[in-house]
Enzyme design. Structure first.
Site, PDB file in Angstrom:
ATOM      1  N   LYS A  12       0.830  -1.198   0.000  1.00  0.00           N
ATOM      2  CA  LYS A  12       0.000   0.000   0.000  1.00  0.00           C
ATOM      3  C   LYS A  12       0.874   1.262   0.000  1.00  0.00           C
ATOM      4  CE  LYS A  12      -3.743  -2.492   2.394  1.00  0.00           C
ATOM      5  NZ  LYS A  12      -4.650  -2.536   3.567  1.00  0.00           N
ATOM      6  N   TYR A  52     -12.162  -2.529  -3.465  1.00  0.00           N
ATOM      7  CA  TYR A  52     -12.713  -2.573  -2.108  1.00  0.00           C
ATOM      8  C   TYR A  52     -14.245  -2.556  -2.088  1.00  0.00           C
ATOM      9  CZ  TYR A  52      -8.205  -2.268   0.286  1.00  0.00           C
ATOM     10  OH  TYR A  52      -6.954  -2.545   0.792  1.00  0.00           O
ATOM     11  N   ARG A  88      -1.015 -14.269   3.548  1.00  0.00           N
ATOM     12  CA  ARG A  88      -1.767 -13.661   4.665  1.00  0.00           C
ATOM     13  C   ARG A  88      -1.000 -13.848   5.985  1.00  0.00           C
ATOM     14  NH1 ARG A  88      -6.630 -10.712   3.844  1.00  0.00           N
ATOM     15  NH2 ARG A  88      -7.565 -11.682   5.674  1.00  0.00           N
ATOM     16  N   ARG A 106       2.993  -6.658   9.267  1.00  0.00           N
ATOM     17  CA  ARG A 106       2.228  -5.658  10.020  1.00  0.00           C
ATOM     18  C   ARG A 106       2.691  -5.614  11.475  1.00  0.00           C
ATOM     19  NH1 ARG A 106      -3.490  -7.598   7.324  1.00  0.00           N
ATOM     20  NH2 ARG A 106      -3.567  -6.143   5.574  1.00  0.00           N
ATOM     21  N   ASN A 116      -1.734  -0.281   7.180  1.00  0.00           N
ATOM     22  CA  ASN A 116      -1.165  -1.568   7.592  1.00  0.00           C
ATOM     23  C   ASN A 116      -0.331  -2.219   6.492  1.00  0.00           C
ATOM     24  OD1 ASN A 116      -3.214  -2.333   5.937  1.00  0.00           O
ATOM     25  ND2 ASN A 116      -4.333  -3.542   7.453  1.00  0.00           N
ATOM     26  N   HIS A 119      -1.674  -5.795   1.434  1.00  0.00           N
ATOM     27  CA  HIS A 119      -2.970  -6.441   1.188  1.00  0.00           C
ATOM     28  C   HIS A 119      -2.723  -7.822   0.603  1.00  0.00           C
ATOM     29  CE1 HIS A 119      -6.858  -7.478  -0.498  1.00  0.00           C
ATOM     30  NE2 HIS A 119      -6.223  -7.743  -1.621  1.00  0.00           N
ATOM     31  N   GLU A 130      -9.428 -10.542  -7.908  1.00  0.00           N
ATOM     32  CA  GLU A 130      -8.457  -9.455  -7.794  1.00  0.00           C
ATOM     33  C   GLU A 130      -7.370  -9.556  -8.865  1.00  0.00           C
ATOM     34  OE1 GLU A 130      -7.312  -9.595  -3.656  1.00  0.00           O
ATOM     35  OE2 GLU A 130      -9.294  -8.899  -3.006  1.00  0.00           O
TER      36      GLU A 130
HETATM   37  P1  RTP Z   1      -6.651  -6.233   3.168  1.00  0.00           P
HETATM   38  O1  RTP Z   1      -7.988  -6.507   2.517  1.00  0.00           O
HETATM   39  O2  RTP Z   1      -6.147  -4.829   2.932  1.00  0.00           O
HETATM   40  O3  RTP Z   1      -5.641  -7.301   2.870  1.00  0.00           O
HETATM   41  O4  RTP Z   1      -6.797  -6.320   4.735  1.00  0.00           O
HETATM   42  P2  RTP Z   1      -7.628  -7.363   5.562  1.00  0.00           P
HETATM   43  O5  RTP Z   1      -8.248  -8.399   4.683  1.00  0.00           O
HETATM   44  O6  RTP Z   1      -6.729  -7.821   6.663  1.00  0.00           O
HETATM   45  O7  RTP Z   1      -8.741  -6.422   6.168  1.00  0.00           O
HETATM   46  P3  RTP Z   1     -10.182  -6.022   5.574  1.00  0.00           P
HETATM   47  O8  RTP Z   1     -11.182  -6.320   6.631  1.00  0.00           O
HETATM   48  O9  RTP Z   1     -10.387  -6.582   4.207  1.00  0.00           O
HETATM   49  O10 RTP Z   1     -10.045  -4.443   5.489  1.00  0.00           O
HETATM   50  C1  RTP Z   1      -9.449  -3.846   4.370  1.00  0.00           C
HETATM   51  C2  RTP Z   1      -8.552  -2.713   4.800  1.00  0.00           C
HETATM   52  O11 RTP Z   1      -9.348  -1.619   5.272  1.00  0.00           O
HETATM   53  C3  RTP Z   1      -8.666  -0.937   6.288  1.00  0.00           C
HETATM   54  N1  RTP Z   1      -9.487  -0.977   7.485  1.00  0.00           N
HETATM   55  N2  RTP Z   1      -9.664   0.059   8.264  1.00  0.00           N
HETATM   56  N3  RTP Z   1     -11.704  -0.011  11.242  1.00  0.00           N
HETATM   57  C4  RTP Z   1     -10.898   0.509  10.343  1.00  0.00           C
HETATM   58  O12 RTP Z   1     -10.485   1.661  10.392  1.00  0.00           O
HETATM   59  C5  RTP Z   1     -10.469  -0.342   9.256  1.00  0.00           C
HETATM   60  N4  RTP Z   1     -10.813  -1.618   9.089  1.00  0.00           N
HETATM   61  C6  RTP Z   1     -10.180  -2.017   7.958  1.00  0.00           C
HETATM   62  C7  RTP Z   1      -7.323  -1.635   6.486  1.00  0.00           C
HETATM   63  O13 RTP Z   1      -6.368  -0.970   5.656  1.00  0.00           O
HETATM   64  C8  RTP Z   1      -7.624  -3.009   5.972  1.00  0.00           C
HETATM   65  O14 RTP Z   1      -6.431  -3.658   5.594  1.00  0.00           O
HETATM   66 MG    MG Z   2      -9.427  -7.926   2.953  1.00  0.00          MG
END
Ligand code: RTP
Ligand code: MG
Length: 141
Positions: A12, A52, A88, A106, A116, A119, A130
């Site tokens: 990112k 997203y 992951r 992370r 973080n 992705h 994707e």
């Molecule tokens: P990613 O999709 O980026 O790999 O991350 P992830 O699966 O671990 O998390 P996800 O739930 O898909 O969330 C996507 C990205 O959104 C941001 N986020 N901010 N509460 C918050 O402020 C919040 N929750 C999620 C993070 O950048 C997260 O990686």
């Molecule tokens: Mg995700």
């Protein structure tokens, strides 16, 4: 059990700005995953929204789209046994303090959930979607 998989990954804008591209690619290579596609690019609002889409309507959606379009990202495709879970695991949990463990990207380099660093696709379906979103010419398995 450990089927060869393909997954999509992104470093990112915070990772690129902080000069962590080399460190993150080194961890990918050290793990043994194959980098099958790699491209630095600026992300349009449209592409960020497509990527997203699952989070549309959540309170963090617009700040997330603004963040991901705030500077260049590094995108790519990884291949290897259990590549989706392997990447992951290298990333660590979404919240760098509450979830990610030390030793993960992370856990070692991030402090807050939005910024973080990385992705990774979270399922075979997400990986296919994707990869075809970001690399339309890439040959899917
Ligand atoms: P990613 O999709 O980026 O790999 O991350 P992830 O699966 O671990 O998390 P996800 O739930 O898909 O969330 C996507 C990205 O959104 C941001 N986020 N901010 N509460 C918050 O402020 C919040 N929750 C999620 C993070 O950048 C997260 O990686
Ligand atoms: Mg995700």
């Amino acid at each position: 059990m450990h089927m060869t998989e393909q997954t999509f990954f992104m470093i990112k804008p915070d990772g690129v700005k902080r000069g962590l591209v080399g460190e993150i690619l080194r961890r990918i290579e050290n793990k043994g995953l194959t980098i099958a596609a790699l491209e630095l690019r600026h992300v349009s609002e449209e592409l960020a929204e497509q990527h997203y889409a699952e989070h549309k309507g959540k309170d963090f959606y617009q700040p997330l789209v603004d963040f991901i379009t705030s500077g260049p990202v590094v995108t790519g495709v990884l291949e290897g046994p259990s590549a989706i879970a392997a990447w992951r695991q290298l990333c660590g949990g979404t919240d760098p303090i509450a979830k990610a463990t030390a030793g993960s990207i992370r856990g070692d380099y991030a402090l807050i959930t939005r910024e973080n660093l990385v992705h990774g696709s979270d399922s075979p379906e997400s990986a296919k979607r994707e990869i075809s979103t970001w690399f339309p010419d890439f040959p899917l398995d």
